[in-house]
Enzyme design. Structure first.
Site, short mmCIF file in Angstrom:
data_model
loop_
_atom_site.label_atom_id
_atom_site.label_comp_id
_atom_site.label_asym_id
_atom_site.label_seq_id
_atom_site.Cartn_x
_atom_site.Cartn_y
_atom_site.Cartn_z
N TYR A 90 0.83 -1.19 0.04
CA TYR A 90 0.15 -0.05 0.09
C TYR A 90 0.83 1.21 0.01
O TYR A 90 0.36 2.23 -0.25
CB TYR A 90 -1.04 -0.16 1.51
CG TYR A 90 -2.10 -1.06 1.07
CD1 TYR A 90 -2.41 -1.86 0.08
CD2 TYR A 90 -2.87 -1.38 2.41
CE1 TYR A 90 -3.10 -2.70 0.05
CE2 TYR A 90 -4.05 -2.19 2.08
CZ TYR A 90 -4.05 -2.97 1.02
OH TYR A 90 -4.88 -3.92 0.94
N ASP A 138 -10.64 -8.51 7.80
CA ASP A 138 -12.13 -8.28 7.59
C ASP A 138 -12.94 -9.80 7.42
O ASP A 138 -14.02 -9.81 7.95
CB ASP A 138 -12.31 -7.75 6.12
CG ASP A 138 -12.71 -6.19 6.21
OD1 ASP A 138 -12.26 -5.81 7.25
OD2 ASP A 138 -13.17 -5.54 5.43
N ASP A 143 -3.16 -18.24 1.02
CA ASP A 143 -4.32 -18.84 0.68
C ASP A 143 -5.10 -19.99 1.48
O ASP A 143 -6.22 -19.90 1.80
CB ASP A 143 -3.91 -19.53 -0.88
CG ASP A 143 -2.79 -20.00 -1.00
OD1 ASP A 143 -1.85 -19.81 0.12
OD2 ASP A 143 -2.51 -20.89 -1.87
N ASP A 165 -5.25 -7.00 5.63
CA ASP A 165 -6.59 -6.03 5.30
C ASP A 165 -7.58 -7.09 5.07
O ASP A 165 -8.73 -7.20 5.39
CB ASP A 165 -6.24 -5.34 4.15
CG ASP A 165 -7.38 -4.13 3.87
OD1 ASP A 165 -8.22 -4.21 4.65
OD2 ASP A 165 -7.07 -3.54 2.91
N LYS A 212 3.47 -15.94 1.91
CA LYS A 212 3.50 -16.25 0.48
C LYS A 212 4.61 -16.50 0.12
O LYS A 212 5.52 -16.18 -1.06
CB LYS A 212 2.67 -15.49 -0.44
CG LYS A 212 2.39 -16.05 -1.70
CD LYS A 212 1.09 -17.00 -1.62
CE LYS A 212 0.85 -17.81 -3.08
NZ LYS A 212 -0.28 -18.73 -2.82
#
Ligand code: NAD
Length: 356
Positions: free
Chosen positions: A139, A250, A222, A246, A190
């Site tokens: 980000y 959620d 994943d 993020d 990852k």
């Protein structure tokens, strides 16, 4: 004496923060050494001072030991240019105070297990903590942008970059949190595809040696997404990079099905933090006295535990919330169909009474 800056913000912010302040005042009467100061942030700060993060608020925030925030935003501010929008107040506080460690618990009180879209046995009693790196990663990475290639086609690009020191500080923050909970930490990466998260994994392994009492495991992102929905109770603390966190936080929050119940924290390297409910300013119900104040009250419990190290007082608040749920008290957002509900102030008063 700890100084708490209270920033009610917009919409339901002032209503829910008032209830959390009642809880703090009650604990203060019992000897909790805190003093409260109020300030302006978001749309209400724009209205009063012409800016969502007035200089004075930043000065107050720097001088405080912790910040309690309600929520910011509202439809009346959406036409403002970006730097003047309410959320810039939040972003400015996060970056101005270097709050790089975002703690997002997903807790499902057994009394509310029916609120989840998952089967009650999968989620009842769920209590996990996602620690998300908040000020680095893709980000913020440079270079970033959209460019036009020689053949005229457009190409968008962002950069996923982490320095060793950035990984180490979020890692240490997560290990310390795990020490205050179930002493199990799952680092999500990852590493099979991204070199930057290969480094992430190496750094986690290295610093793990300083936290022998915490069990460290690793999981690809994943798989973590799948496991969160399949068997979320296997996790205690999860630590991960900004974008992965993020998304996962959620998903984890929604396992509980009750947005009005979830607190959050953003901490700096010294444990100073900003505490706020995960929900927004809910303009659709603002001013009606029906908002659920429990996420904000539970944010106070997090503050006492993580910034001040006062676990007993934090336990006391969390137990009081459990008690009012046992008594059957529900604001409309967590009431079952046809069940009677109470208002914001009534719920706050009930928690104060349940503090014992
Ligand atoms: P929201 O979280 O404010 O509301 C989503 C839904 O949940 C609404 O129906 C609302 O009534 C309900 N809800 C939220 N909190 C509740 C509570 N405590 N009790 C009962 N019901 C509750 O999200 P939104 O509607 O997408 O956004 C509204 C405004 O809030 C926007 O301006 C947005 O930018 C802002 N926002 C702020 C924050 C923050 O301050 N951290 C976070 C998210 C959104």
């Amino acid at each position: 004496m700890k100084k708490i800056l209270v920033l009610p913000g917009d919409g339901i912010g002032p209503e829910i923060v008032a209830e959390a302040v009642k809880v703090l005042e009650r604990l203060r009467a019992d000897g909790l050494e805190v003093e409260l100061e109020h300030g302006l942030v978001g749309g209400s700060a724009y209205d009063a001072k012409g800016h969502p993060l007035p200089e004075q608020t930043l000065v107050q925030a720097r001088a405080a030991d912790a910040i309690l925030l309600g929520a910011v935003g509202g439809p009346q501010y959406e036409a403002l240019e970006r730097p003047l929008r309410p959320e810039q107040g939040l972003l400015g506080l996060r970056s101005g105070l270097e709050l790089f460690s975002n703690l997002r618990p997903a807790i499902l009180y057994p009394q509310l297990a029916d609120a989840s879209t998952l089967k009650p046995e999968v989620v009842s009693g769920l209590d996990i903590m996602i620690v998300r790196e908040l000020t680095g990663g893709i980000y913020f990475g440079e270079p970033r942008g959209v460019r036009t290639l020689d053949n005229g086609e457009q190409e968008g690009f962002n950069t996923l970059v982490y320095r060793e020191s950035e990984i180490e500080r979020i890692g240490r923050s997560a290990f310390e949190i795990a020490q205050k909970r179930g002493r199990r930490l799952c680092s999500v990466d990852k590493a099979n595809v991204l070199e930057v998260t290969e480094l992430w994994r190496q750094v986690m392994l290295r610093i793990a040696q300083d936290y022998a009492d915490v069990e460290l495991t690793h999981m690809y992102v994943d798989n973590a997404a799948m496991q969160l929905v399949r068997a979320p109770k296997q996790f205690d603390v999860v630590v991960t990079a900004n974008m992965f966190g993020d998304i996962l936080s959620d998903a984890a929050a929604m396992l509980t099905g009750s947005i009005g119940m979830l607190p959050s924290a953003s901490l700096d390297a010294d444990g100073k933090g900003m505490y706020e409910p995960i929900h927004g300013s809910a303009p659709d119900i603002a001013g009606q006295g029906v908002a659920n104040p429990l996420a904000t009250i539970l944010s106070v419990a997090m503050m006492l535990r993580y910034s001040f190290g006062w676990s007993e007082a934090a336990d006391r608040i969390e137990a009081a919330v459990g008690r009012v749920l046992d008594q059957g008290l529900r604001t409309p957002d967590i009431a079952a169909e046809g069940q009677a509900s109470v208002g914001t102030a009534q719920m706050g008063d009930a928690v104060v009474a349940a503090l014992g």
